[in-house]
Design an enzyme around this catalytic site. Structure first.
Site, PDB file in Angstrom:
ATOM      1  N   ASP A   1      73.426  -3.834  63.184  1.00 57.76           N
ATOM      2  CA  ASP A   1      73.519  -3.557  63.838  1.00 57.76           C
ATOM      3  C   ASP A   1      73.016  -4.164  65.239  1.00 57.76           C
ATOM      4  OD1 ASP A   1      73.209  -1.009  65.980  1.00 57.76           O
ATOM      5  OD2 ASP A   1      70.747  -1.708  65.958  1.00 57.76           O
TER       6      ASP A   1
ATOM      7  N   THR B   1      72.129  -3.946  68.551  1.00 58.35           N
ATOM      8  CA  THR B   1      70.056  -4.420  68.913  1.00 58.35           C
ATOM      9  C   THR B   1      69.296  -4.524  68.373  1.00 58.35           C
ATOM     10  OG1 THR B   1      70.925  -2.176  71.025  1.00 58.35           O
ATOM     11  CG2 THR B   1      68.876  -2.700  70.495  1.00 58.35           C
TER      12      THR B   1
ATOM     13  N   ASP C   1      67.042  -1.209  63.026  1.00 60.29           N
ATOM     14  CA  ASP C   1      65.818  -1.534  63.479  1.00 60.29           C
ATOM     15  C   ASP C   1      65.174  -0.155  64.079  1.00 60.29           C
ATOM     16  OD1 ASP C   1      67.168  -1.447  66.029  1.00 60.29           O
ATOM     17  OD2 ASP C   1      65.712  -3.366  66.661  1.00 60.29           O
TER      18      ASP C   1
END
Length: 781
Positions: free
Chosen positions: A301, A303, A536
């Site tokens: 991912d 970010t 996250d």
């Protein structure tokens, strides 16, 4: 006893909390399911190997040969070392688990604060927001667009909208929105207890290494009894006393038992886990340390993984309307969400001074919808989200300019149509009002880490919910190959094979939904890849759960940490190379050690069968095989199991072990038995022939050790030489020589010993080099 429920605005009072604690209505979750000290001690003492060795100890004592009971020392060493290592691991992991433990936000005495899960009491009001995991079962009291993901409970990936009066189950998590619920089922009565137990258990499950070792033990358990019985039957006829027959049988059986294999496997895992723990990387289970070493595709991912996760407000590109109105709209959208995501938080900080409006309806941001909305009294409805979702095709040139620079862009739009909070949908009459520009900071160490992973043969795939051009620009800055452009996930096919074809040719994907992330992971897995996923946020949970290895950031959502195999508590992405290194060390070193033990079992079985077939005395006493096992396997195996090893992991663990151990073990048995029979049938005594067999088998055993230890560096050469020297010292000291019954044969038989040892060692090296070609010697350590 009062049973009054809490007021929704104040929650329980301190007196009500105290009352429930006195009554025992507390969230008494089960103690950590990691084994207690007592369980660790019992598990390391009462093992299958210890049971077998203990039985053989009794038999050798019954035979009246206590001097041959030296092999029983492995019971003590296995138990003591195993207990010490597992207790160390338990203490370290339990301490780290506290840092990663979930918390609950409760409303008490009209204030909200975080408490540990164990402090929740019956009727507590719990406040949840995006990414929060529900820790007890309860009834919803109020919501703001609350969507719950119950995939961890039901397997259904679609979020479930919750309204007042609905039930929420522990183990689910908030996909979007926020809400307040009253705790109804707590402690062992809630699903959370079983989920927590599964999440914390300290096991070796899902491990190719563990499964391989178990298979080896299973086959040996089937082979040892009939071979030992056959040998005993033959020795009872060949030996003058039954005690000698039993002595020879015990000697063969001891050699067949892989007494240190399970211990060294566990120690290698535990040492790897502790090495990660020192770097603030919390593994959910022992097998996690080997998983990344087998990974060949890493999905990322953007970010919080490629970037630091800190989103900074950059600028505002006005499209229509006065700047003051736009700023108030942005400030108002940020203010109405009680749990703003990083984008809204950055906008709120940038426009903190702007006046806000009173909201009449709110739709929180959703990763699936990719937009948020609110209705304001006198100002209409306002939408904020991905430009392609809110107003497809609008301001395409401006959008392309900003995203090409790596900026994150969200579109602010307005509409006169009222918002339907029950079934949120975008109206047809939205008017683009402004482009909000934000910046992501690439982690400083990201380019170096990705370069290292690529060099190790790991493919990278970036899958993000942001605009494809933005993702591609950030990925290029981070050093991701083939990041010149991003693939728009809205164009991805649903057919799995077609999806896999696109994943094989494209590296960067934008506008990916949570369900698509999961589908991409599954498509790669079904193509034979071992897939790791880092993330996250709540939008990464489904993919993290289905990946072969999910890696979460310590600062990420509770849900992402709950399903991940590995949590980087300090958010250091630079820990991944260490995880890879530790995994490789575990895989390669256990393979080396297992090869030694299987080779030992092979030559022990064949020697027993040969002895039974010919009807001669067994070539060894138990103490002889204890010497051979200690110097050619036990002591050097311990050092090999913990040595650095960065060789790339390969599949086919069992196949490679068997392909090397069976032929080399057979060679060792053949040359040893031939030399023994030649010398025994000559003018040598039985003790002299057994001593000759001991020298030959130890020499060939050291050759098997050196072949397994390739490439040989200075330290390994010293280790092997010291093992040969140790035997020489023992044979040179009269009391030790007498204890081990080492009686050198006449000089003429040393030629036979030398020829047998030379042929055996040479054949071992030739076969090992052909089956498993790798460098034999390294010049540097």
């Amino acid at each position: 006893m009062s049973s009054a429920g809490p007021d929704i605005s104040t929650g329980l009072s301190s007196d009500q909390v105290a009352e429930r604690r006195r009554d025992g209505r507390i969230n008494a979750v089960p103690a950590s399911p990691s084994r207690t000290i007592g369980q660790i001690i019992r598990a390391n003492i009462f093992t299958t190997v210890n049971l077998i060795i203990g039985t053989l100890l009794v038999l050798i004592l019954v035979a009246g040969k206590p001097g041959d009971a030296l092999f029983a020392g492995v019971i003590i060493s296995n138990s003591v070392i195993g207990i010490i290592q597992e207790v160390r691991a338990k203490q370290t992991l339990d301490q780290l688990a506290l840092l990663n433990a979930p918390v609950a936000r409760v409303r008490r005495d009209a204030t909200e604060h975080d408490i540990s899960v164990e402090e929740v009491v019956a009727d507590d009001l719990l406040v949840v927001g995006p990414g929060d995991q529900v820790v007890v079962d309860g009834t919803v009291l109020e919501t703001i667009g609350l969507d719950m993901d119950e995939s961890l409970l039901t397997g259904e990936s679609d979020a479930v909208t919750k309204t007042a009066g609905d039930e929420v189950l522990s183990g689910s998590f908030v996909a979007s929105g926020s809400g307040v619920f009253r705790a109804t089922r707590i402690g062992s009565g809630s699903y959370a207890s079983s989920l927590a137990e599964e999440a914390k258990r300290f096991t070796l499950v899902n491990s190719e290494l563990r499964n391989g070792i178990s298979m080896i033990l299973k086959w040996l358990t089937l082979i040892i009894p009939p071979v030992s019985i056959l040998l005993l039957w033959r020795l009872l006829d060949a030996e003058p006393e039954w005690q000698l027959a039993l002595q020879g049988t015990v000697a063969a059986a001891v050699a067949m038992v892989p007494d240190g294999l399970v211990l060294l496997t566990s120690i290698t895992f535990i040492v790897g886990i502790l090495a990660l723990a020192k770097r603030q990387a919390l593994a959910k289970e022992l097998a996690s340390v080997e998983l990344l070493a087998r990974v060949d595709i890493l999905c990322l991912d953007k970010t919080g993984t490629i970037t630091t996760g800190e989103i900074a407000y950059s600028d505002l590109d006005l499209l229509e309307g006065p700047g003051s109105e736009i700023e108030s709209a942005l400030a108002s959208l940020a203010a109405v969400d009680p749990n703003p995501n990083p984008t809204l938080a950055a906008i709120a900080t940038a426009h903190a001074a702007a006046p806000t409006w009173e909201s009449t309806a709110v739709v929180p941001f959703s990763s699936a919808r990719k937009w948020a909305a609110a209705q304001f009294d006198g100002w209409g409805a306002w939408y904020l989200g991905a430009p392609e979702m809110v107003a497809p095709g609008a301001e395409a040139e401006r959008l392309a300019t900003h995203t090409a620079r790596g900026r994150r862009v969200v579109l602010l739009a307005s509409s006169p149509s009222a918002i339907d909070t029950a079934e949120p949908a975008l109206p047809a009459d939205v008017t683009p009002r402004a482009l909000v520009l934000l910046e992501d900071e690439v982690r400083p160490d990201a380019p170096e880490i990705f370069r290292f992973l690529i060099e190790q043969g790991i493919g990278l795939r970036v899958i993000s919910g942001d605009h494809p051009s933005t993702v591609a620009a950030v990925a290029a800055r981070a050093g991701i190959p083939d990041a010149t452009s991003g693939f728009d996930a809205r164009s991805l096919p649903e057919d799995e094979s077609e999806l896999a074809n696109i994943l094989a040719t494209s590296a960067v994907f934008g506008r990916v939904t949570p369900h698509q992330k999961r589908a991409m992971v599954r498509a790669l897995q079904n193509q034979g890849h071992v897939v790791a996923m880092t993330g996250d946020g709540v939008n990464d949970v489904l993919a993290l759960k289905d990946a072969d290895m999910g890696i979460a950031m310590g600062s990420g959502s509770a849900a992402s940490r709950a399903v991940a195999q590995l949590t980087l508590l300090d958010n250091r992405f630079s820990t991944l190379p260490l995880v890879l290194s530790e995994g490789r060390k575990v895989i390669n070193n256990i393979e080396r050690v297992a090869t030694l033990f299987v080779a030992k079992a092979t030559y022990a079985v064949l020697l027993a069968l040969a002895t039974g077939a010919i009807g001669s005395p067994f070539p060894f006493l138990p103490r002889h095989l204890t010497l051979i096992g200690t110097f050619s396997i036990g002591v050097p195996g311990f050092f090999l199991a913990l040595a650095p090893n960065d060789t790339r992991a390969r599949s086919g663990f069992i196949r490679r072990i068997v392909s090397v151990a069976l032929p080399t073990g057979s060679i060792a048995a053949a040359v040893t038995f031939v030399a023994y029979e030649i010398i025994r049938r000559g003018d040598a005594t039985l003790p002299e022939a057994r001593t000759a067999a001991t020298v030959v088998l130890l020499t060939v055993g050291l050759a098997i050790l050196s072949a397994a230890a390739r490439p040989i560096n200075k330290r390994r050469a010293i280790l092997i030489a010291s093992m040969a020297a140790a035997y020489t010292v023992i044979s040179a000291i009269p009391p030790m020589r007498e204890f081990f019954e080492l009686d050198a044969p006449p000089t003429i038989h040393w030629v036979t010993m030398a020829v047998a040892s030379g042929i055996g060692a040479s054949l071992v090296w030739v076969i090992a080099s052909r089956i498993d070609p790798r460098p034999s010697i390294v010049r540097r350590q």
